[in-house]
Every structure is written in C-alpha cells, then in structure tokens.
Write a protein that holds these residues in place. Sequence first.
Motif, mmCIF file in Angstrom:
data_model
loop_
_atom_site.group_PDB
_atom_site.id
_atom_site.type_symbol
_atom_site.label_atom_id
_atom_site.label_comp_id
_atom_site.label_asym_id
_atom_site.label_seq_id
_atom_site.Cartn_x
_atom_site.Cartn_y
_atom_site.Cartn_z
ATOM 1 N N ASP A 198 -38.695 34.158 17.788
ATOM 2 C CA ASP A 198 -38.137 33.376 18.616
ATOM 3 C C ASP A 198 -36.659 33.631 18.851
ATOM 4 O O ASP A 198 -36.258 34.374 18.226
ATOM 5 N N PHE A 199 -35.880 32.911 19.989
ATOM 6 C CA PHE A 199 -34.630 33.168 20.092
ATOM 7 C C PHE A 199 -34.364 32.068 21.102
ATOM 8 O O PHE A 199 -35.079 31.558 21.794
ATOM 9 N N LYS A 200 -32.850 32.072 21.249
ATOM 10 C CA LYS A 200 -32.205 31.099 22.106
ATOM 11 C C LYS A 200 -31.279 31.930 23.094
ATOM 12 O O LYS A 200 -30.746 32.808 22.780
ATOM 13 N N PHE A 217 -29.215 33.816 6.047
ATOM 14 C CA PHE A 217 -28.087 33.091 5.335
ATOM 15 C C PHE A 217 -28.294 31.660 5.242
ATOM 16 O O PHE A 217 -28.020 31.032 4.423
ATOM 17 N N ARG A 218 -29.017 31.089 6.457
ATOM 18 C CA ARG A 218 -29.274 29.491 6.273
ATOM 19 C C ARG A 218 -29.768 29.296 4.906
ATOM 20 O O ARG A 218 -29.583 28.347 4.456
ATOM 21 N N PHE A 219 -30.955 30.035 4.576
ATOM 22 C CA PHE A 219 -31.612 29.731 3.269
ATOM 23 C C PHE A 219 -31.104 30.533 2.130
ATOM 24 O O PHE A 219 -32.070 30.704 1.139
ATOM 25 N N PRO A 255 -29.015 39.028 15.701
ATOM 26 C CA PRO A 255 -29.461 38.186 14.746
ATOM 27 C C PRO A 255 -29.156 37.010 14.472
ATOM 28 O O PRO A 255 -29.893 36.204 13.683
ATOM 29 N N ASP A 256 -28.039 36.457 14.843
ATOM 30 C CA ASP A 256 -27.569 35.160 14.851
ATOM 31 C C ASP A 256 -28.582 34.006 15.710
ATOM 32 O O ASP A 256 -28.753 32.760 15.077
ATOM 33 N N GLY A 257 -29.010 34.096 16.592
ATOM 34 C CA GLY A 257 -29.680 33.554 17.767
ATOM 35 C C GLY A 257 -31.207 33.919 17.865
ATOM 36 O O GLY A 257 -31.768 33.367 18.658
ATOM 37 N N CYS A 258 -31.487 34.683 17.054
ATOM 38 C CA CYS A 258 -32.959 35.304 17.264
ATOM 39 C C CYS A 258 -33.610 35.311 15.786
ATOM 40 O O CYS A 258 -32.893 35.406 14.787
ATOM 41 N N VAL A 269 -31.975 27.636 26.034
ATOM 42 C CA VAL A 269 -33.524 27.697 26.373
ATOM 43 C C VAL A 269 -33.954 28.637 25.311
ATOM 44 O O VAL A 269 -33.450 29.720 24.675
ATOM 45 N N VAL A 270 -34.908 27.930 24.495
ATOM 46 C CA VAL A 270 -35.609 28.552 23.197
ATOM 47 C C VAL A 270 -37.063 28.982 23.601
ATOM 48 O O VAL A 270 -37.717 28.423 24.471
ATOM 49 N N LEU A 271 -37.218 30.206 23.345
ATOM 50 C CA LEU A 271 -38.608 31.044 23.627
ATOM 51 C C LEU A 271 -39.115 31.151 22.373
ATOM 52 O O LEU A 271 -38.639 31.682 21.185
ATOM 53 N N ARG A 272 -40.467 30.983 21.998
ATOM 54 C CA ARG A 272 -41.013 31.030 20.653
ATOM 55 C C ARG A 272 -42.370 31.518 20.803
ATOM 56 O O ARG A 272 -43.359 31.253 21.503
ATOM 57 N N ASN A 273 -42.457 33.121 20.223
ATOM 58 C CA ASN A 273 -43.826 33.680 20.153
ATOM 59 C C ASN A 273 -44.495 33.154 19.186
ATOM 60 O O ASN A 273 -45.780 33.637 18.926
ATOM 61 N N ALA A 284 -44.618 30.630 15.295
ATOM 62 C CA ALA A 284 -44.026 29.380 14.741
ATOM 63 C C ALA A 284 -43.148 29.526 13.531
ATOM 64 O O ALA A 284 -43.347 30.291 12.765
ATOM 65 N N ALA A 285 -41.946 28.964 13.821
ATOM 66 C CA ALA A 285 -40.868 29.011 12.695
ATOM 67 C C ALA A 285 -39.927 27.893 13.068
ATOM 68 O O ALA A 285 -39.836 27.303 14.009
ATOM 69 N N GLY A 286 -39.086 27.740 11.877
ATOM 70 C CA GLY A 286 -37.950 27.029 12.329
ATOM 71 C C GLY A 286 -38.186 25.336 12.475
ATOM 72 O O GLY A 286 -39.099 24.829 11.998
ATOM 73 N N SER A 287 -37.382 24.933 13.594
ATOM 74 C CA SER A 287 -37.394 23.429 13.755
ATOM 75 C C SER A 287 -38.937 22.966 14.370
ATOM 76 O O SER A 287 -39.204 21.675 14.087
ATOM 77 N N LEU A 288 -39.391 23.900 14.929
ATOM 78 C CA LEU A 288 -40.677 23.562 15.505
ATOM 79 C C LEU A 288 -41.819 23.417 14.372
ATOM 80 O O LEU A 288 -42.632 22.526 14.513
HETATM 81 P P1 TMP Z 1 -34.909 26.522 15.784
HETATM 82 O O1 TMP Z 1 -36.061 26.706 15.007
HETATM 83 O O2 TMP Z 1 -33.791 25.870 14.642
HETATM 84 O O3 TMP Z 1 -35.048 25.500 16.808
HETATM 85 O O4 TMP Z 1 -34.109 27.759 16.301
HETATM 86 C C1 TMP Z 1 -34.983 28.339 17.472
HETATM 87 C C2 TMP Z 1 -34.229 29.638 17.716
HETATM 88 O O5 TMP Z 1 -32.917 29.452 18.219
HETATM 89 C C3 TMP Z 1 -33.911 30.607 16.483
HETATM 90 O O6 TMP Z 1 -34.161 31.955 16.750
HETATM 91 C C4 TMP Z 1 -32.423 30.416 16.075
HETATM 92 C C5 TMP Z 1 -31.888 30.068 17.503
HETATM 93 N N1 TMP Z 1 -30.697 28.983 17.592
HETATM 94 C C6 TMP Z 1 -29.478 29.290 17.917
HETATM 95 O O7 TMP Z 1 -29.259 30.505 18.345
HETATM 96 N N2 TMP Z 1 -28.587 28.370 17.828
HETATM 97 C C7 TMP Z 1 -28.907 27.094 17.566
HETATM 98 O O8 TMP Z 1 -27.862 26.129 17.407
HETATM 99 C C8 TMP Z 1 -30.159 26.672 17.020
HETATM 100 C C9 TMP Z 1 -30.665 25.429 16.521
HETATM 101 C C10 TMP Z 1 -31.340 27.756 17.247
#
Ligand code: TMP
Length: 237
Positions: free
Chosen positions: A175-177, A214-216, A195-198, A91-95, A97-101
């Motif tokens: 945003d976060f997952k 880290f990603r970039f 900070p890994d998933g937000c 479940v991803v919540l976005r406040n 715009a960033a990342g994959s969106l």
């Molecule tokens: P996204 O922009 O890559 O879809 O990610 C949205 C949010 O979810 C971001 O805060 C990172 C988190 N996320 C994870 O924790 N694990 C994952 O595998 C992915 C793709 C995103």
Amino acid sequence: MKRLEKVYEGKAKILYATEDPDLMIQFFKDDASAFDGVKKGTIVDKGVINNQVSNRVYQYLEEKGIKTHLVEPVNDRETIVKKLDIIPVEVVLRNVAAGSLCKRLGVEEGREFDPPILEFFYKNDDLHDPLINDCHAVTFGWATQEELDTLRELGRKVNTLMMEFFKERKIRLVDFKLEFGRHKGEILLGDEISPDGCRLWHWDTGEKMDKDRFRFSMGSVEEKYREVYSLVCSDPG
Ligand code: TMP
Ligand code: ASP
C-alpha cells in the motif's frame, strides 16, 4: 539554483524558497516519526535514500505520462520541485491488507485486493488524519468534486504503474499514500514516494522493508531502507 528562506518544515522534509516563485527546494531529513508524531527517532541516511528513491519513482512516472512536481535533483538530499498548493486529502491505495485497514475492519494482514482499495484521508495530524469521503472534502472546501475525481483516476493509474515498477525490482507494493497539489491550473503529484509512505515487502521472502520496521521497532531499519534504495536505484537486469 540558490536556497533562500525556509518556507515550511514538516516531520520528514523542509521546503525552501528559491529565486523562482514557482519553484522550491525540498530537503529530506533523517528524522522519522510514527503514529502522528508520538514516536520520534532518526533513521541514518533516510533523507539521502528517500530523496533518491522518490526521484527515481517520479522520473519513471513522468516517463509514463504522470505529471509530478519533480524538476531536478540538487544533491543527495535536495531536489528542486514545482511549488504546489497542496490538497489536504491523502490518497491511499491498497493492494494487500495491512496497517490501519486491518485494525479498522478486522481484516487479516496479507489478503490481496482486486481491484485495489482506494481511500481518502484528511491531512491533519491533530485529528490523526481521519478517513473521509467525498462529501466531507467537498463540504469543508478541501477539494472540489472534479478534483476528487482526478485524484481517484490518478491514484489508480499511479498504483498500476508502481506495482509493475516495484515487481520488476523484487518488491511487493502492499500500500502507499500519495499527495497532490495545484500548480498553474494543473494537478501534480507532490510530496514523496519512499519507504516512509509505502509498505514494501520483499517479493521472495515477504520481509518488510519500509517504515513499519521503525513503527514497530522491528530492527534493521537502516539496512532495509538501503536494500530498497539498491533495488530501486540500480536498474533491474
Ligand atoms: P495506514 O495503513 O496507516 O492507513 O497507511 C497506509 C499507507 O499510507 C502506508 O503505506 C503508510 C502510508 N501513510 C503515510 O505515508 N502517512 C501517514 O500519515 C499514514 C497514516 C500512512
Ligand atoms: N506519518 C505519520 C507520522 O509521522 C504517521 C506514520 O507514518 O505512522 O506520525
């Protein structure tokens, strides 16, 4: 509580069995991965930081009435948690715009969303965690419609609570997952919030303080994780 055999090893954490069949020990590694494991590395002391940040956030959420898997910390890197049957719907919540969106919909980074955007992804690295909707989850048996309704409701509640929590600590929750699981007929919040998933941006400077560094390959990864740790784990004055 004693740590018994390893039951599951993921990219960032290991789950161990305990003498109690309902409880597990969650161990946080320093290993970091991005882009579904394509990029790998180490973030020194990430495990210690994420374990403690996550526990602090879960403790706060519990105080606000959200049921989580948190039982109690064992040490800096390990926490006793309730054993969950994880629902493979992230479940991803976005406040903001960033990342994959931004990539998927051609939206400019930084645009605010009100109401926040909620998305479901299928938790499957081989398929690169694809975006899904309710029909997919129900048809393929990943969750029932009732469970999806609960995930949506809990996801939005957690977002409202977390935005407030982080704002008080000078952090903008972009945003976060979340991951949820079944435990004795209930749905509990599992996994971790760190900070890994937000995406966490400094409220004043806008500086990124999360795994995007880290990603970039943006540098100062450890430093920014430590900054999140001190903002989250020392209570605001
Ligand atoms: P996204 O922009 O890559 O879809 O990610 C949205 C949010 O979810 C971001 O805060 C990172 C988190 N996320 C994870 O924790 N694990 C994952 O595998 C992915 C793709 C995103
Ligand atoms: N968590 C995923 C991975 O480790 C994706 C990411 O965070 O970018 O590969």
